[in-house]
Scaffold this motif. Structure first.
Motif, short mmCIF file in Angstrom:
data_model
loop_
_atom_site.label_atom_id
_atom_site.label_comp_id
_atom_site.label_asym_id
_atom_site.label_seq_id
_atom_site.Cartn_x
_atom_site.Cartn_y
_atom_site.Cartn_z
N GLY A 116 0.83 -1.11 0.02
CA GLY A 116 -0.05 -0.07 -0.23
C GLY A 116 1.01 1.23 0.14
O GLY A 116 1.31 1.54 -1.23
N TYR A 117 1.10 1.60 1.25
CA TYR A 117 1.65 3.40 1.33
C TYR A 117 2.85 3.47 0.39
O TYR A 117 2.92 4.29 -0.16
CB TYR A 117 1.75 3.50 2.70
CG TYR A 117 2.45 4.90 3.13
CD1 TYR A 117 1.59 6.01 3.00
CD2 TYR A 117 3.73 4.81 3.46
CE1 TYR A 117 2.40 7.28 3.13
CE2 TYR A 117 4.48 6.13 3.66
CZ TYR A 117 3.60 7.38 3.58
OH TYR A 117 4.24 8.52 3.69
N ASP A 118 3.56 2.51 0.47
CA ASP A 118 5.03 2.87 -0.10
C ASP A 118 4.91 3.09 -1.59
O ASP A 118 5.79 3.72 -2.26
CB ASP A 118 6.13 1.64 0.04
CG ASP A 118 6.53 1.57 1.60
OD1 ASP A 118 7.17 2.47 1.97
OD2 ASP A 118 6.20 0.70 2.13
N LEU A 119 3.88 2.54 -2.24
CA LEU A 119 3.76 2.72 -3.70
C LEU A 119 2.94 3.84 -3.85
O LEU A 119 3.36 4.70 -4.89
CB LEU A 119 2.68 1.34 -4.08
CG LEU A 119 2.65 1.55 -5.80
CD1 LEU A 119 3.95 1.01 -6.37
CD2 LEU A 119 1.83 0.21 -6.18
N PHE A 120 1.95 4.20 -3.03
CA PHE A 120 1.23 5.45 -3.16
C PHE A 120 2.03 6.65 -3.04
O PHE A 120 1.78 7.71 -3.50
CB PHE A 120 -0.32 5.60 -2.20
CG PHE A 120 -1.33 4.41 -2.95
CD1 PHE A 120 -1.99 4.93 -3.75
CD2 PHE A 120 -1.07 3.13 -2.51
CE1 PHE A 120 -3.10 4.26 -4.07
CE2 PHE A 120 -1.98 2.25 -2.90
CZ PHE A 120 -3.23 2.74 -3.91
N LYS A 121 2.77 6.56 -1.94
CA LYS A 121 3.62 7.88 -1.54
C LYS A 121 4.52 8.42 -2.55
O LYS A 121 5.08 9.69 -2.51
CB LYS A 121 4.13 7.64 -0.30
CG LYS A 121 5.49 6.84 -0.25
CD LYS A 121 6.27 6.82 1.21
CE LYS A 121 7.53 5.95 1.13
NZ LYS A 121 8.47 6.31 0.30
N ASP A 122 5.14 7.42 -3.36
CA ASP A 122 6.17 7.81 -4.50
C ASP A 122 5.56 8.14 -5.86
O ASP A 122 6.33 8.65 -6.39
CB ASP A 122 7.20 6.72 -4.47
CG ASP A 122 7.59 6.26 -3.15
OD1 ASP A 122 8.09 7.21 -2.38
OD2 ASP A 122 8.38 5.14 -2.95
N LEU A 123 4.57 7.66 -5.88
CA LEU A 123 3.98 7.92 -7.54
C LEU A 123 2.49 8.34 -7.42
O LEU A 123 1.79 8.22 -6.36
CB LEU A 123 3.99 6.60 -8.10
CG LEU A 123 5.10 5.70 -7.94
CD1 LEU A 123 4.88 4.19 -8.56
CD2 LEU A 123 6.39 6.34 -8.93
N ILE A 124 2.15 9.05 -8.54
CA ILE A 124 0.59 9.40 -8.72
C ILE A 124 -0.04 7.96 -9.25
O ILE A 124 0.52 7.21 -10.21
CB ILE A 124 0.68 10.11 -9.79
CG1 ILE A 124 1.28 11.48 -9.67
CG2 ILE A 124 -0.80 10.48 -10.04
CD1 ILE A 124 0.88 12.28 -8.25
N VAL A 125 -0.87 7.53 -8.43
CA VAL A 125 -1.50 6.10 -8.85
C VAL A 125 -2.86 6.46 -9.36
O VAL A 125 -3.84 6.83 -8.48
CB VAL A 125 -1.25 5.19 -7.57
CG1 VAL A 125 -2.17 3.97 -7.84
CG2 VAL A 125 -0.15 4.98 -6.97
N GLU A 126 -3.11 6.23 -10.38
CA GLU A 126 -4.44 6.05 -10.84
C GLU A 126 -5.10 4.70 -11.00
O GLU A 126 -4.53 3.74 -11.36
CB GLU A 126 -4.77 6.49 -12.39
CG GLU A 126 -4.24 7.74 -12.78
CD GLU A 126 -4.20 8.31 -14.01
OE1 GLU A 126 -5.28 8.21 -14.67
OE2 GLU A 126 -3.10 8.97 -14.82
#
Length: 446
Positions: free
Chosen positions: A142-152
């Motif tokens: 979850g968080y580690d992916l979302f905090k670094d990138l814009i996730v659509e």
């Protein structure tokens, strides 16, 4: 001068490598990548490569660090290192679970790569979501992916789009709503409203894409958040620390700015199951997959906003399991099937002007043994139509309405229990080596 220039270039490269080790970066020319996902029981399942091994993970906005389940099965393959023992506590009435905290792992999601990722590997073999989803699931991220990138998240077409923030460009969208995010322990919260007993109540919810329900509310008499008289007791799901039980009901309406959902499903978890969730005192519940899937979403953690746009799922009616049965994948069964071999030949009769050669078809009926998925009853709601008909936990479903159960996926089979009130369900089950048939009608649960 050339040596000095080379030193500057080398230093710049080293800094970039260090930066990429601590963050996810999409490493291609577009600095953006699409990743297809499976939507199973309102949960997003994506491929995640860890230390060169491709696994299946649930994309869960409600988790701060990646967690791997069934650790004893995958530890050798993943070559997990730099570990220390810790204990994790989550939803459920059970105790904390033992896990290994590991660092320096290489994670890859599509073209997004991180070279130094922490993860938690859980020992408890019973923590396994695969049977409930009917497909292998090895962990959550979850968080580690979302905090670094814009996730659509495009729920309509089942894909994620991951983009480096410096390359993302927002498009004008008159039908979109942009909502502020608030973070607590690296988890995103959103302000919304519910209407209960014709009273609008402002609430703060955890955005929980790792939950398959619609909405969880924590009962609070002072706010008017109380379960309706029209409710029923039910199993709500599995948490890290065990099973979660509570009541299910409906609310008059749910609001996210201008978006309104009428007669939305709601669950009120027992207080003993959510002691950890109540650590954030301002929290009133969770917003989960059965509502989230009704929007295409753009998460921008760095700007602390999420952009929502209605999609084709928005107008889907909210419904409940009207049978009382919860199923899970229970390994495989040997099934005897007819294998008709069709043989073509010539029936050669006397040769004269009146007779000619004719063809003949011979069907040679044979049988073959095949391995087929088995589905078992793992939860049975008390007082439900299925329980009153005599079904029990551990019954293996052989057929539904005279069709073999193995012809359906777990999701397709479960969907049969969400049919119209009055629909007749006939189940043939295996119980302790005996085949038994039961019938019941789907009913309103409240």
């Amino acid at each position: 001068m050339n040596k000095y220039l080379c030193f500057i270039v080398l230093l710049f490269c080293v800094n970039n490598i260090g930066f990429s080790q601590s963050e996810f970066i999409v490493q291609n020319k577009k600095q953006s990548d699409k990743v297809n996902f499976k939507l199973l029981n309102n949960l997003i399942v994506i491929p995640v490569e860890i230390n060169g091994v491709i696994l299946s993970f649930i994309l869960d906005t409600g988790v701060s660090k990646p967690i791997i389940f069934n650790f004893l099965n995958v530890s050798d393959t993943l070559k997990i290192k730099n570990t220390e023992t810790i204990y994790l506590r989550g939803l459920g009435e059970g105790e904390s679970v033992k896990a290994l905290k590991s660092t320096s792992n290489i994670f890859k999601v599509g073209d997004a790569i991180k070279l130094n990722q922490e993860l938690y590997a859980v020992y408890d073999f019973n923590l396994n979501f695969a049977p409930r989803l009917g497909t292998p699931v090895h962990g959550i991220i979850g968080y580690d992916l979302f905090k670094d990138l814009i996730v659509e998240i495009n729920y309509s077409n089942s894909y994620l789009k991951l983009t480096n923030p410096n390359k993302y460009r927002y498009k004008n969208c008159r039908k979109c709503e942009v909502i502020n995010l608030e973070f607590y322990n690296n988890k995103p919260y959103i302000d919304a409203e519910v209407k209960i007993h014709n009273k609008k109540i402002p609430i703060k919810l955890l955005i929980d894409s790792g939950g398959s329900d619609s909405l969880w509310l924590f009962e609070d008499d002072s706010l008017g958040i109380i379960s309706e008289n029209k409710s029923f007791d039910d199993f709500l799901g599995h948490g890290l620390s065990g099973s979660v039980f509570g009541k299910r009901s409906r609310i008059d309406a749910f609001y996210l700015k201008s978006f309104e959902l009428i007669n939305a499903n709601v669950a009120y978890p027992d207080s003993s199951s959510i002691s950890v969730a109540r650590n954030f005192k301002d929290r009133n519940g969770s917003l989960a997959g059965n509502i989230l899937k009704r929007f295409n979403m753009i998460f921008d953690y760095q700007k602390a906003i999420v952009t929502l746009k209605k999609n084709e799922h928005f107008k889907e009616k909210f419904s409940y399991n009207r049978s009382g049965i919860e199923l899970a994948h229970e390994g495989v069964r040997l099934v005897k099937e007819i294998d008709n071999a069709i043989l073509l030949g010539k029936d050669e009769g006397p040769q004269n002007s009146q007779t000619t050669n004719s063809s003949r078809i011979v069907i040679d009926t044979q049988y073959k043994l095949s391995l087929k998925p088995a589905y078992a009853i793992v939860e049975l709601r008390e007082g439900s139509p299925a329980e009153r008909a005599g079904l029990r936990i551990h019954d293996i479903i052989l057929s539904i309405n005279n069709k073999p159960s193995y012809n359906f996926t777990l999701q397709q089979l479960t969907q049969k229990f969400y049919g119209d009130v009055g629909t007749r369900i006939k189940l043939k089950v295996e119980r302790n080596g005996h085949v038994v048939t039961f019938s019941f009608d789907l009913e309103k649960p409240f």
